[in-house]
Design a protein around this motif. Structure first.
Motif, short mmCIF file in Angstrom:
data_model
loop_
_atom_site.label_atom_id
_atom_site.label_comp_id
_atom_site.label_asym_id
_atom_site.label_seq_id
_atom_site.Cartn_x
_atom_site.Cartn_y
_atom_site.Cartn_z
N ALA A 33 1.69 -0.67 9.69
CA ALA A 33 0.37 -0.87 9.39
C ALA A 33 0.17 -0.69 7.69
N GLN A 34 1.23 0.06 7.54
CA GLN A 34 1.18 0.49 5.81
C GLN A 34 2.69 0.34 5.40
N GLU A 35 2.94 0.01 4.14
CA GLU A 35 4.26 -0.46 3.58
C GLU A 35 4.92 0.94 3.25
N MET A 36 4.31 1.74 2.39
CA MET A 36 5.02 2.66 1.78
C MET A 36 4.16 4.02 1.56
N MET A 91 0.12 8.80 8.12
CA MET A 91 0.33 7.87 6.99
C MET A 91 2.07 7.26 7.95
N GLN A 92 2.74 8.58 7.78
CA GLN A 92 4.18 8.09 8.56
C GLN A 92 4.23 7.20 9.88
N ARG A 124 1.08 -1.43 0.01
CA ARG A 124 -0.03 0.08 -0.03
C ARG A 124 0.72 1.24 0.11
N PHE A 125 0.62 1.95 -1.06
CA PHE A 125 1.52 3.21 -1.31
C PHE A 125 0.59 4.40 -1.10
N GLY A 126 0.78 5.22 -0.06
CA GLY A 126 -0.07 6.22 0.18
C GLY A 126 0.60 7.51 -0.46
#
Ligand code: TF8
Length: 339
Positions: A89-92, A81-82, A35-37
């Protein structure tokens, strides 16, 4: 006897090396969903480059690693997101270096007003040892930085008046990024600086919670700020990088092969992104004028006055990031300028 032993040993080493290499190919790229936000919309320079990154990862991994690029801050503003990356919990993500200053103080270097005179200087410093050193600091905090993208030189928009000199900033309610340097910069210039996440900016402008904001031409265009802002003053007061980051928790569980796929794709996306951003920026000003924005430049004398006034900020930044890093950057810039 000696020779035989040595030969056997060499053969063993060679066999082990071969085995390791074969093993690496067989097992080292697994199916992964990444997941790239990001904060801007899909039609922005950020959105276009996110897609290039996603395609490069898919290609580089033979279709095993899939990137789901999620824009418009649907996964939250930069700071949220950071934290998701740090927690695993999030990849990128890709976002402003400015919003990372609370995590890694050295990132404030990039917020120095008028640090770079042009994109050539920015590329050289960001892609060189100084940029790498600042990026590497993220690891202590649970993040891995891959590459810098260009956000660009920032310019001022507002609804009160054309800003042609420092005094014109007086009392303008100006949204700034959530960071001390930006807050101090615009307070020093006399504005009423209000930190807000980017995701709240359009509606804050629309409802007149704030009078103005500052961002590169590309963003003023892609985020349709021209719909809610009348004056655009070409100040180029600072060059903002974006930075592509990975959750260290997740990254540490990847194989060397997988890490290489991501790094190669990030580098390819950087080349695309900078060119795309610069091409768009070169045309954006005419576009913004065409959409009714009233554009003014600062005279060289007024630009110099603004620069001089902001000199005070530099001392604080140097103290924050550490004098050695500050001095090293100034020396590198002098070298690049042929000084
Ligand atoms: C800002 C930045 C934004 C970025 C973006 C959301 O004004 O310039 O463009 O943070 O990643 O907040």
């Amino acid at each position: 006897m000696q020779t035989v032993l040595r030969r056997t040993a060499l053969a063993t080493v060679a066999a082990l090396a071969l085995g390791a290499a074969a093993g690496a190919w067989a097992q080292d790229i697994k199916p992964r969903l990444i997941r790239f936000g990001y904060g801007l919309n899909e039609q922005s320079n950020q959105g276009r480059a996110a897609k290039v990154f996603a395609d490069a990862v898919e290609k580089g991994s033979g279709g095993k690693m899939k990137v789901r690029a999620i824009g418009a801050a649907a996964l939250g503003p930069d700071t949220q997101m950071q934290q998701a990356l740090i927690g695993g919990a999030q990849e990128m993500m890709v976002g402003s270096t400015a919003t990372l200053v609370g995590i890694t103080k050295e990132m404030a270097l990039w917020d120095t007003p008028f640090l770079f005179n042009n994109v050539k200087e920015a590329d050289a410093v960001l892609d060189g040892p100084i940029g790498q050193k600042v990026m590497d600091k993220l690891a202590e905090k649970g993040l891995v930085g891959l590459v810098y993208w260009e956000n660009g030189f920032r310019n001022l928009t507002n609804n009160k008046r054309a800003v042609a000199k420092v005094e014109d900033m007086e009392g303008i309610k100006l949204r700034v990024m959530q960071n001390e340097v930006f807050l101090n910069t615009f307070k020093t210039l006399g504005a009423n600086a209000i930190p807000l996440p980017f995701s709240e900016l359009f509606s804050a402008l629309e409802t007149k919670t704030v009078d103005g904001q500052e961002n590169p031409f590309n963003t003023i265009l892609s985020s349709k700020f021209y719909e809610v802002q009348k004056y655009l003053s070409v100040t180029n007061h600072v060059y903002s990088p974006w930075i592509v980051t990975v959750s260290k928790k997740w990254w540490d569980g990847l194989s060397k092969e997988e890490q290489k796929v991501l790094l190669d794709a990030a580098r390819a996306s950087r080349e695309f992104e900078r060119k795309d951003t610069r091409d768009e920026a070169a045309k954006a000003l005419a576009d913004l004028k065409g959409r009714g924005m009233q554009v003014n430049e600062l005279s060289p004398a007024e630009a110099a006055r603004m620069r001089a006034k902001l000199g005070a900020i530099n001392t604080g930044i140097a103290a924050n990031i550490g004098q050695p890093l500050w001095d090293e950057t100034q020396a590198e810039l002098a070298r690049l300028r042929g000084g």
